[in-house]
Design an enzyme around this catalytic site. Structure first.
Site, PDB file in Angstrom:
ATOM      1  N   ASP A 196     -10.395   4.202  -1.381  1.00  0.00           N
ATOM      2  CA  ASP A 196     -11.042   3.249  -0.478  1.00  0.00           C
ATOM      3  C   ASP A 196     -12.561   3.274  -0.590  1.00  0.00           C
ATOM      4  O   ASP A 196     -13.183   4.337  -0.659  1.00  0.00           O
ATOM      5  CB  ASP A 196     -10.664   3.569   0.973  1.00  0.00           C
ATOM      6  CG  ASP A 196      -9.199   3.281   1.248  1.00  0.00           C
ATOM      7  OD1 ASP A 196      -8.438   3.102   0.286  1.00  0.00           O
ATOM      8  OD2 ASP A 196      -8.836   3.252   2.429  1.00  0.00           O
TER       9      ASP A 196
ATOM     10  N   ASP B 222       0.828  -1.211   0.000  1.00  0.00           N
ATOM     11  CA  ASP B 222       0.000   0.000   0.000  1.00  0.00           C
ATOM     12  C   ASP B 222       0.865   1.265   0.000  1.00  0.00           C
ATOM     13  O   ASP B 222       1.581   1.549   0.966  1.00  0.00           O
ATOM     14  CB  ASP B 222      -0.881  -0.068   1.264  1.00  0.00           C
ATOM     15  CG  ASP B 222      -1.996   0.931   1.254  1.00  0.00           C
ATOM     16  OD1 ASP B 222      -1.992   1.823   0.401  1.00  0.00           O
ATOM     17  OD2 ASP B 222      -2.878   0.817   2.120  1.00  0.00           O
TER      18      ASP B 222
HETATM   19  C1  GLA Z   1      -5.312   2.296   2.805  1.00  0.00           C
HETATM   20  C2  GLA Z   1      -5.889   1.171   1.961  1.00  0.00           C
HETATM   21  C3  GLA Z   1      -6.912   0.409   2.777  1.00  0.00           C
HETATM   22  C4  GLA Z   1      -6.271  -0.130   4.044  1.00  0.00           C
HETATM   23  C5  GLA Z   1      -5.630   1.001   4.845  1.00  0.00           C
HETATM   24  C6  GLA Z   1      -4.797   0.491   5.992  1.00  0.00           C
HETATM   25  O1  GLA Z   1      -6.252   3.253   3.063  1.00  0.00           O
HETATM   26  O2  GLA Z   1      -6.442   1.678   0.787  1.00  0.00           O
HETATM   27  O3  GLA Z   1      -7.481  -0.633   2.013  1.00  0.00           O
HETATM   28  O4  GLA Z   1      -5.320  -1.088   3.702  1.00  0.00           O
HETATM   29  O5  GLA Z   1      -4.800   1.795   4.015  1.00  0.00           O
HETATM   30  O6  GLA Z   1      -4.217   1.519   6.729  1.00  0.00           O
END
Ligand code: GLA
Length: 680
Positions: free
Chosen positions: A491, A411
């Site tokens: 997200d 990520d």
């Molecule tokens: C980002 C990702 C999420 C999750 C969070 C964890 O926002 O897009 O899917 O993994 O980080 O902190």
């Protein structure tokens, strides 16, 4: 004047006065404040809709200016108002509330009239002075007030529609509404007692990697498993149905799987392709983030794995159990279970106290015939502020392999600060969405290439899930850096606005999906979700059927985001329709695209391996769709086709696609998912 005459005159004057007032107000209209309406019909990504207060219950304040009245909400937010053509003007001051000034929220406000965009604020950040919203709404029947996440995720997006009001045409008020039915209803028939093998038709593995495949089969237990044509190096456990071993050489092996119980026997062919690509069909499983977020622990992960087996989800192909952020130690958390050394002297990462023995956990999950996933960031910190992999990529890839992990979600987050020369202790994504100077594409690819190469050197297959929210058209190069899948958007949240906007954003990447390379529109928001604040998904039942149908049509990784211990009948039913799952797991690996739109009805078509096509009639609008649909030729059909309703697992009819029409009844925000197979 006599008494009678006097009272008649008084009445006439009173009537004239009332008439004058009414017609005058008809002419000049009234003010109806937004806060006078029932705001509870709104849907939003966090908290509850607030009248004259922020989402946290404080006085609304935008860039130092306080407001007494308005609607305090949180992205992704939607409020529907029935104006019926009786309003002239909508005005408000909009902005991000100061209560979030310690963070970096960004939002965008929209006003939609009868589905069309009438106004938007452009992206706003905390500290921006309130922007005036003045919208001519004359003639508008249905008005929608929307707040989106400003393209950086919906973190801390406390949004205010301050001083919001309507100028009306005459004395009137307005009703808010939510046109989507809330009643859960079950569509999927229960699996039969006789065996049925629900696996995909293909499975990929690399030469020399440990092989693990649990045959998903429904039907009464005990069940006995057998297989013919298993290549040497592999063995099948007849009781559990788990195939393990190792294939030394690349090649394609055709295997016939068999499952037998007291009620009967089932057979299915499986093509094992031992070569370069893994995840030849989209990964299916669970991930801890959408329910537990920063509260995840080894115990919770174990229990999720156990539930996957106990509820029988595993018999439908659900397999990966993925730990997201917060298995590592944290930068500055007050929580003692997240405090400790990030790495040992050799630079090996140290799991936090909630996890400890990662190998033990992986062994436990493998022991159930399942696979296990882990999470990190190419930056020094993860999005949640835990230790990331920057500078320690080699040690981390080796640790994951040594522990026995099968999946890595990687990520971007604080890597944006690395490339932009910003303070590296700020883990949030605000700086990460743009690059300053340099070769942008090379910059975007670099950290993923690095980790992708390291994963390939490990002695096991590790699915590589890129998470960088779709920057630099990742779908065009994600496969070339070793990626198995890549997020295409920000997200997801459990709101219709979020699911809809993500779904509408998938066309750009659709053509790039193929076996081993999947577009990822983020995890499923069904069941009990809530990022540490558990609640039933705010998506209505029809929206959930649509969400799952679209993700299946999109060939998206299917990752359940809910608390597995709180699975209800509706959610289990939604997640165990093998005919819908088969659309997702189809061996051809094509992603559906939207072939036709009729108003708000979007028609998605996905080509399937057996020559048939899955068709999703998806209603994104606020009205039911009841039509006789006679454009099947436009969707690529000709001749006679058998029409099957996949959610109900029922043949509907045979149709001459050149002459006949299909009667469609699609609920608001709902779906009709058919498979059309050619008849000779
Ligand atoms: C980002 C990702 C999420 C999750 C969070 C964890 O926002 O897009 O899917 O993994 O980080 O902190």
């Amino acid at each position: 004047m006599n008494k009678v005459y006097k009272s008649k005159l008084a009445r006439a004057i009173a009537l004239a006065f009332i008439f004058y007032i009414t017609s005058f107000s008809d002419l000049v209209g009234q003010t109806v404040w937004l806060d006078q309406l029932d705001l509870s019909a709104a849907t939003q990504g966090y908290g509850v809709p607030r009248k004259n207060k922020t989402v946290d219950g404080n006085v609304m304040k935008i860039a130092g200016q306080s407001y007494d009245r308005g609607f305090g909400t949180h992205a992704e937010s939607s409020l529907q108002i029935q104006l019926g053509g009786k309003a002239k003007l909508f005005t408000a001051w909009v902005g991000v509330d100061d209560e979030m000034k310690e963070h970096q929220p960004a939002v965008e406000f929209f006003v939609l009239g009868d589905g069309k965009k009438l106004w938007s604020s452009a992206v706003m950040r905390v500290g921006d002075i309130a922007r005036p919203c003045t919208v001519d709404v004359a003639g508008v029947n249905k008005l929608e007030l929307v707040v989106t996440d400003g393209s950086n995720g919906n973190y801390y997006d406390h949004a205010d529609w301050a001083d919001a009001k309507f100028e009306t045409l005459g004395a009137t008020t307005f009703a808010t509404f939510n046109p989507v039915s809330s009643e859960p209803y079950i569509l999927t028939p229960k699996p039969s007692a006789t065996p049925k093998i629900n696996s995909a038709s293909v499975f990929g593995v690399r030469p020399g990697s440990p092989f693990q495949f649990r045959i998903p089969v429904t039907g009464d237990r005990p069940m006995n498993f057998s297989a013919s044509g298993l290549p040497s190096g592999l063995k099948l456990n007849g009781t559990t149905g788990v195939i393990t071993g190792k294939l030394a050489k690349a090649g394609t092996y055709l295997v016939k799987l068999r499952a037998k119980n007291a009620k009967g026997i089932a057979e299915k062919s499986l093509k094992i392709i031992c070569g370069d690509q893994i995840a030849l069909t989209p990964p299916m499983g669970w991930n801890s983030w959408n329910c537990f977020a920063g509260e995840v622990s080894a115990e919770k992960v174990k229990r999720a794995a156990e539930v996957m087996v106990k509820t029988g989800l595993v018999n439908h192909g659900w397999n990966y159990v993925n730990i997201d952020d917060f298995w590592q130690n944290h930068r500055d958390s007050k929580d003692p279970s997240l405090q400790g050394k990030m790495r040992d002297e050799a630079g090996n990462i140290i799991p936090n106290k909630r996890f400890g023995d990662m190998k033990g956990l992986a062994d436990y999950v493998h022991g159930l015939g399942l696979k296990i996933g882990i999470y990190s960031s190419p930056g020094p910190w993860t999005c949640g502020g835990c230790a990331g992999s920057y500078g320690y990529e080699k040690q981390d890839a080796e640790s994951y392999a040594k522990w026995g992990f099968d999946y890595l979600k990687y990520d971007w987050c604080s890597y944006g600060n690395v490339i932009n020369g910003l303070p590296q202790n700020d883990p949030y994504k605000v700086s990460s969405l743009s690059y300053q100077g340099g070769n942008q594409l090379a910059t975007a690819m670099k950290p993923f290439q690095l980790m992708g190469d390291l994963l390939r050197k490990q002695p096991r297959d590790i699915v590589f899930s890129l998470c960088q929210y779709g920057m630099s058209d990742v779908w065009k190069w994600g496969g070339s850096v070793g990626g198995t899948s890549w997020r295409t958007t920000n997200d997801i949240t459990d709101t219709w606005t979020s699911v809809k906007n993500i779904a509408l954003d998938q066309e750009k990447s659709a053509a790039f999906a193929k076996p081993g390379n999947w577009n990822d529109p983020d995890m499923l928001v069904v069941g009990t979700v809530g990022w540490g604040n558990p609640h039933p998904s705010k998506l209505k039942p029809d929206e959930q059927y649509l969400h799952f149908s679209l993700w299946s049509l999109f060939s998206a990784p299917l990752l359940i985001g809910c608390d597995m211990e709180k699975l209800d009948d509706f959610t289990i039913n939604l997640l165990t329709n093998d005919e819908v799952i088969a659309v997702n797991q189809d061996g051809l690996g094509k992603q559906a695209s939207c072939v036709q739109t009729i108003g708000d009805l979007r028609i998605y078509v996905k080509d399937l391996e057996d020559g048939s096509k899955a068709v999703g009639f998806c209603n994104f609008g606020l009205e039911k769709v009841n039509i006789a649909y006679n454009d099947l030729n436009k969707l690529g059909f000709s001749g006679k086709q058998r029409v099957r309703d996949l959610w109900r697992q029922k043949d509907i009819r045979d149709i001459s696609t050149d002459k006949e029409a299909l009667d469609l009844n699609v609920p608001v925000h709902g779906v009709v998912l058919y498979k059309l197979s050619p008849l000779r």
